[in-house]
Write an enzyme that holds these catalytic residues in place. Structure first.
Site, PDB file in Angstrom:
ATOM      1  N   ARG A  66      -6.377  50.574  38.088  1.00 18.00           N
ATOM      2  CA  ARG A  66      -5.273  51.313  38.428  1.00 18.00           C
ATOM      3  C   ARG A  66      -5.584  52.908  37.969  1.00 18.00           C
ATOM      4  O   ARG A  66      -6.014  53.129  37.070  1.00 18.00           O
ATOM      5  CB  ARG A  66      -4.099  50.876  37.638  1.00 18.00           C
ATOM      6  N   HIS A  69      -1.750  53.467  34.361  1.00 19.00           N
ATOM      7  CA  HIS A  69      -1.445  52.349  33.877  1.00 19.00           C
ATOM      8  C   HIS A  69      -2.696  51.217  33.922  1.00 19.00           C
ATOM      9  O   HIS A  69      -2.518  49.939  33.929  1.00 19.00           O
ATOM     10  CB  HIS A  69      -0.224  51.775  34.609  1.00 19.00           C
ATOM     11  N   ARG A 106       4.055  43.168  32.419  1.00 18.13           N
ATOM     12  CA  ARG A 106       3.031  44.178  31.917  1.00 18.13           C
ATOM     13  C   ARG A 106       3.379  45.437  31.303  1.00 18.13           C
ATOM     14  O   ARG A 106       4.103  46.276  31.896  1.00 18.13           O
ATOM     15  CB  ARG A 106       2.269  44.339  33.198  1.00 18.13           C
ATOM     16  N   ASN A 142       9.421  52.283  32.377  1.00 19.91           N
ATOM     17  CA  ASN A 142       8.676  52.955  31.132  1.00 19.91           C
ATOM     18  C   ASN A 142       9.444  52.615  29.786  1.00 19.91           C
ATOM     19  O   ASN A 142      10.360  52.088  29.969  1.00 19.91           O
ATOM     20  CB  ASN A 142       8.307  54.425  31.317  1.00 19.91           C
ATOM     21  N   PHE A 155       3.740  64.236  41.919  1.00 21.16           N
ATOM     22  CA  PHE A 155       3.007  63.099  41.004  1.00 21.16           C
ATOM     23  C   PHE A 155       1.480  63.004  40.972  1.00 21.16           C
ATOM     24  O   PHE A 155       1.015  63.213  39.977  1.00 21.16           O
ATOM     25  CB  PHE A 155       3.393  61.603  41.522  1.00 21.16           C
ATOM     26  N   HIS A 333       5.846  46.755  42.340  1.00 24.74           N
ATOM     27  CA  HIS A 333       6.277  47.816  43.437  1.00 24.74           C
ATOM     28  C   HIS A 333       8.016  47.820  43.441  1.00 24.74           C
ATOM     29  O   HIS A 333       8.581  47.035  43.631  1.00 24.74           O
ATOM     30  CB  HIS A 333       6.023  47.447  44.760  1.00 24.74           C
ATOM     31  N   ARG A 352       8.101  56.832  45.296  1.00 19.03           N
ATOM     32  CA  ARG A 352       7.559  55.719  44.727  1.00 19.03           C
ATOM     33  C   ARG A 352       7.621  54.399  45.938  1.00 19.03           C
ATOM     34  O   ARG A 352       6.746  53.594  45.825  1.00 19.03           O
ATOM     35  CB  ARG A 352       8.146  55.346  43.426  1.00 19.03           C
ATOM     36  N   TYR A 356       3.512  52.761  46.176  1.00 18.37           N
ATOM     37  CA  TYR A 356       3.067  51.538  45.383  1.00 18.37           C
ATOM     38  C   TYR A 356       2.232  50.568  46.539  1.00 18.37           C
ATOM     39  O   TYR A 356       1.336  49.837  46.189  1.00 18.37           O
ATOM     40  CB  TYR A 356       4.196  50.892  44.805  1.00 18.37           C
ATOM     41  N   ARG A 363      -6.465  48.840  45.932  1.00 23.34           N
ATOM     42  CA  ARG A 363      -7.066  48.340  44.694  1.00 23.34           C
ATOM     43  C   ARG A 363      -7.229  46.657  44.923  1.00 23.34           C
ATOM     44  O   ARG A 363      -8.192  46.428  44.305  1.00 23.34           O
ATOM     45  CB  ARG A 363      -5.923  48.479  43.611  1.00 23.34           C
TER      46      ARG A 363
END
Length: 665
Positions: A66, A69, A106, A142, A155, A333, A352, A356, A363
């Site tokens: 990532r 994170h 997570r 967060n 961002f 997401h 966002r 995501y 990824r």
């Protein structure tokens, strides 16, 4: 109740016990020590398909980590609802108190790579995947309730600034460098979040004892179409605790896996971490009643003004079976949502919702990442998406489009009245424009509110946080500009940091003139239950086994984590003994200290453990003998939190107080 997600994952677990080795195509392998060669000393042959398959798979075992994170750890659990919230929403996991909704959580650092330490000063990601009967809902937040920027277009700039600097790839996992603090000074919207990150919140003691926040303002929508604004909170049942900075730096060197190990071991022994889900709920008609914009992600809704309603509890009760398959491949997401919930026009949230999915495709190798077991919905999935990289499903039938007559228009849509998702109908009458609302442009009031809410020792720690971070910057201009920003929040903070890092205090005092605070922002608001508290029991010299057993029994009965520590390990019984030495552990890894000794002077190692625990304001218990043999002038046994007792059960009362901050002064 059967956990549907656990059942689903069981189908994909591979157990190799007693099984014959095969290739990925199921062919049994007869040789796995030597590749196929032309003669014993000849070249390896290309036709050795087993070698090529094995090596090719190894070459591709690592997926791109990532961008943010990367350093995270996950666990499974379940969410239980306290009360029916049908007044606000028709999401089934928030209305049916009989359900246990499976979850996967997570928790991660933001800045560092996958191999960076756990205990760095940083924001922690707190992402929760709810496997509801209506589909997957991801609450991606967060441990700090606000964020550094207001609009998602910034961002990439934020992350480019906080990541290791590109010309030398340093520092790893920390923000103590020029580019981040240059960003901070030039982008004042980051001021509020920086206050949180530089305070004790930036260095949590472990990840069982952090708060979680959804950060953004969302909507709850009920069956009648009535909407309320909502913010999501996770309140830790185990209390809220942090390290002091000196401890954190030592832990990073002594055990970079300190946080993940704590979470894993807690679950493994049945001391399950738990959080209560709290909601701050506002009627739509109250949208403009505050002196801040409720859609601004750099602002909190002060809990003294908008109380948090606790509506359920999440318990993490199962570790992952495989970190890569679950923790690394889980794909969160904010756009994964269920009926009864909806978005707002928060500009950071809106961005966002795009980024995501885009990130997960890159990824995880394609658009079918939702088919990976950890990401699969427990609700049935039927649509016309087809093919793509890593397609696992075998789709039957002739049609893959909507509408169709050949297949009776299946899969068909579902009306909102029967459970189909429909976006909240918000009336918008506006021009297309690239401009930020004036209501977002107060950057300092809530930063001041946060500082006003801290206890004196927490304020001191925040000064220390800014001083260390800015002190590591090389450019005087960066340091000066950052202090200029602090001067717009709090004069005392600016003066102390400026003195510590060697720059000038601005001539004009520009601090926010406000004594407004929020009693819910200090760490002291949380009670700390004794279970899970860790105790180092130092055994210096010859101490009889019955004494050791008495302390072990007391610790076990009160669900304390404990370790006996001495110069050498000592096996006493099959499951009991001195398991750690002064070389293998460090006092910062424990919450408190007990020192047992014989009649000889205390060793320098035992005194070091006491000195470190004392300076970090932790509770200490000494036996009468240990007190008599103490030679260190760094441990004042008359100070608060230092107790002398020969009774094993004395530790129970003494350890209820986590820190004795008066000693720090």
């Amino acid at each position: 109740m059967v956990n549907k997600k656990e059942q689903d994952l069981e189908k994909d677990i591979v157990n190799n016990d007693g099984k014959a080795m095969t290739t990925n195509q199921g062919l049994k392998v007869s040789e796995d020590e030597n590749s196929l060669r032309a003669g014993e000393r000849g070249p390896t042959l290309l036709e050795d398909f087993h070698f090529r398959e094995k090596m090719t798979h190894f070459d591709h075992e690592r997926i791109p980590e990532r961008i943010v994170h990367a350093r995270g750890f996950g666990a499974h659990g379940e969410f239980e609802l306290y009360e029916d919230l049908s007044e606000y929403t028709y999401a089934d996991f928030l209305t049916d108190t009989s359900k246990k909704t499976p979850v996967f959580v997570r928790i991660s650092t933001v800045q560092g790579s996958k191999g960076s330490p756990d205990a760095v000063r940083d924001v922690r990601g707190f992402a929760t995947k709810f496997y509801t009967d209506q589909g997957v809902f991801d609450l991606v937040g967060n441990n700090i309730p606000v964020f550094f920027i207001q609009d998602a277009i910034k961002f990439p700039d934020l992350i480019h600034a906080v990541k290791p600097e590109p010309h030398n790839e340093m520092p790893q996992g920390g923000s103590a460098h020029d580019t981040f603090w240059d960003f901070f000074a030039q982008n004042p919207e980051s001021t509020h979040t920086a206050m949180w990150a530089m305070s004790d919140r930036g260095i949590p003691k472990n990840i069982r004892q952090i708060e979680g926040f959804g950060v953004h303002t969302f909507r709850l929508v009920n069956k009648e179409g009535k909407a309320h604004f909502v913010k999501f909170h996770w309140k830790p049942v185990h209390g809220l605790e942090s390290m002091v900075w000196d401890e954190a730096q030592i832990v990073c060197g002594k055990d970079i896996d300190f946080h993940r190990k704590d979470l894993y071991e807690s679950i493994a022994k049945g001391d399950y971490p738990a959080w209560e889900l709290g909601l701050q709920i506002l009627p739509e008609e109250d949208e403009f009643k505050f002196d801040f914009d409720i859609l601004d992600p750099t602002k909190i809704w002060p809990e003294d003004e908008v109380p948090v309603k606790k509506v359920g509890k999440m318990t993490l009760n199962r570790n992952v079976d495989n970190v890569f398959a679950e923790t690394e491949q889980v794909a969160f997401h904010p756009g994964h949502i269920v009926p009864g919930l909806d978005f707002t026009n928060d500009p950071l949230l809106q961005g966002r919702l795009f980024s995501y999915t885009d990130t997960q495709i890159s990824r995880l190798g394609g658009p079918n990442f939702h088919q990976i077991p950890i990401n699969r919905s427990v609700a049935p999935v039927h649509n016309n998406q087809r093919d793509g990289m890593h397609q696992m499903n075998v789709h039957r039938g002739q049609t893959a489009y909507h509408k169709n007559a050949i297949n009776n228009n299946d899969p068909h849509t579902t009306p909102q009245s029967e459970g189909g998702f429909a976006h909240y109908q918000e009336k918008i009458d506006a021009h297309k424009i690239q401009k930020r609302s004036e209501s977002f442009k107060d950057y300092y009031s809530q930063a001041k509110l946060y500082l006003n809410s801290l206890k004196p020792h927490e304020f001191d720690h925040t000064v220390d946080g800014f001083s260390f971070e800015l002190g590591k910057c090389e450019k005087v201009e960066v340091k000066q500009n950052a202090v200029n920003q602090l001067n717009k929040v709090d004069r005392k903070l600016a003066e102390r940091v400026a003195e510590n890092i060697g720059v000038e205090v601005p001539e004009v005092n520009e601090e926010v003139r406000s004594d407004k605070s929020d009693s819910q922002l200090t760490l002291e608001k949380f009670e700390r239950p004794l279970p899970g508290h860790s105790v180092a029991i130092v055994v210096d010299g010859e101490v009889d086994e019955e004494t050791l057993k008495a302390y072990a029994k007391t610790a076990a009965n009160n669900k304390l984590n404990y370790a006996f520590i001495s110069h050498k390990p000592k096996h006493i019984t099959e499951s009991f003994g001195i398991t750690e030495t002064f070389d293998t552990v460090h006092p910062v890894l424990f919450d408190s200290l007990v020192t047992l000794s014989d009649d000889t002077p205390l060793s320098k190692e035992a005194e070091f453990f006491m000195e470190q625990s004392f300076v970090h304001c932790k509770p200490l218990v000494l036996t009468e003998t240990a007190k008599a043999n103490l030679n260190s002038d760094k441990v004042d046994v008359t100070q608060p939190g230092v107790f002398v007792s020969n009774e094993a059960n004395a530790i129970v009362e003494q350890f209820k107080e986590v820190r004795y901050w008066d000693r720090e002064v």
